[in-house]
Design an enzyme around this catalytic site. Sequence first.
Site, PDB file in Angstrom:
ATOM      1  N   HIS A  78      -8.553   1.329   0.232  1.00  0.00           N
ATOM      2  CA  HIS A  78      -8.562   0.436  -0.930  1.00  0.00           C
ATOM      3  C   HIS A  78      -9.972  -0.055  -1.278  1.00  0.00           C
ATOM      4  O   HIS A  78     -10.163  -1.200  -1.678  1.00  0.00           O
ATOM      5  CB  HIS A  78      -7.595  -0.736  -0.716  1.00  0.00           C
ATOM      6  CG  HIS A  78      -6.184  -0.291  -0.482  1.00  0.00           C
ATOM      7  ND1 HIS A  78      -5.404   0.242  -1.491  1.00  0.00           N
ATOM      8  CD2 HIS A  78      -5.429  -0.264   0.642  1.00  0.00           C
ATOM      9  CE1 HIS A  78      -4.223   0.576  -0.990  1.00  0.00           C
ATOM     10  NE2 HIS A  78      -4.221   0.287   0.297  1.00  0.00           N
ATOM     11  N   SER A 138       0.842  -1.205   0.000  1.00  0.00           N
ATOM     12  CA  SER A 138       0.000   0.000   0.000  1.00  0.00           C
ATOM     13  C   SER A 138       0.875   1.252   0.000  1.00  0.00           C
ATOM     14  O   SER A 138       1.581   1.536  -0.952  1.00  0.00           O
ATOM     15  CB  SER A 138      -0.946  -0.039   1.202  1.00  0.00           C
ATOM     16  OG  SER A 138      -1.861   1.031   1.185  1.00  0.00           O
TER      17      SER A 138
END
Length: 386
Positions: free
Chosen positions: A282, A165
């Site tokens: 996300h 990420s």
Amino acid sequence: MLLRRFPRRFFCSKPPFGGEAAVQEMLDSAATFEDIKPKTAVDEWSTLPYPAGTSFRQSQAAKSLRPKKDPLKTSIIIFPGQGAQYVGMGNDLQQIPAAKDIFDLASEVLKFDVLKVCLEGPVEKLNSTRYCQPAVVVASLAALEKLKEERPAAIDECYATAGFSLGEITALIFAGSIPFDQGLKLVQVRAEAMQLASDAATGGMATVLYGPDSKVGQACLKAKEWCIERGVENPECLVANYLYPHCKVIAGSMEALNFLESNAKQFGLRRVKRLPVSGAFHTPLMEAAVEPFRRALRKVELSDPIISVHSNIDGQRYRNAEHVRKQLPRQITKPVRWEQTLHILYERAQGEHFPRTFEVGPGRALTTILKQVNAKAATRAFNIFP
């Protein structure tokens, strides 16, 4: 310093975004992201089983470079993301002059004392997205100096890198694709935009452990339907992180996560554990953060990565700077396909050696995940953080 091995553009003397007013303007101009529905087979990838007819060695290993040299003399460097932070991180790093320089330079760019926040918190401040993301990136880059001092060959022999990420931006900075100071400002915009998106659309994340007979997809669908029936506005519930076999992170509306916790047994979910994060990262609930990030990225002087950097979107390596510019904003609303990335990086023929892996940054989560995905590769994995 490690960072001096890259071109001089790595440190840009001009403010890349026109100051705080420009950053705020980007955040105020947040817009809805483009359609994020899966369009290809890659987008539909799931943990297990693999799609029917998949030739794993051809479809996964072929997506990464394999240097024509003894794997024992190569290395892969991976970087953690948000969630790895803890108060006190970086305490021993300040004893390394080059690492202390990283903290000092970062504080000048970000306009707050990064090392102080890392060392003293308080925990509520360090865990907040706007401080956490820059702190994790800076701590990871400082840890690279520790790696250089203790094992310089690990950096010289590194042929691939990836980050979980937020850690993907750290990897791009390490690979020379994003200049250090511009990268930190970019992370600052990302953090502020995601914080505002989280404030506007309350959500959360939870780690879900399950078995081969579990119904994770059905559980997410029913959770969303349950929210709609009760008038929850724009509910979401879907996979945000693919970690390892039988373990995913589900993200979405708080009401949807409550449903999963209350009905775990009905769907064969063995454990549902909330994560200490402020939003449903996300997922489409982060759409408002994408446009300010995209606009900030347009102002960054991107270069082609000097080593392979693998994207969270599909696990494949970035081809060039323009690929980074196009792909990186999508990461905010797309799931992190970390398990697939590890397969691409570590799939080897039987009997072939594995490269050394260095997790550079706070925590040990990534090497722990690697043990679950590829136990043999994990025997040559090391954590580089005090």
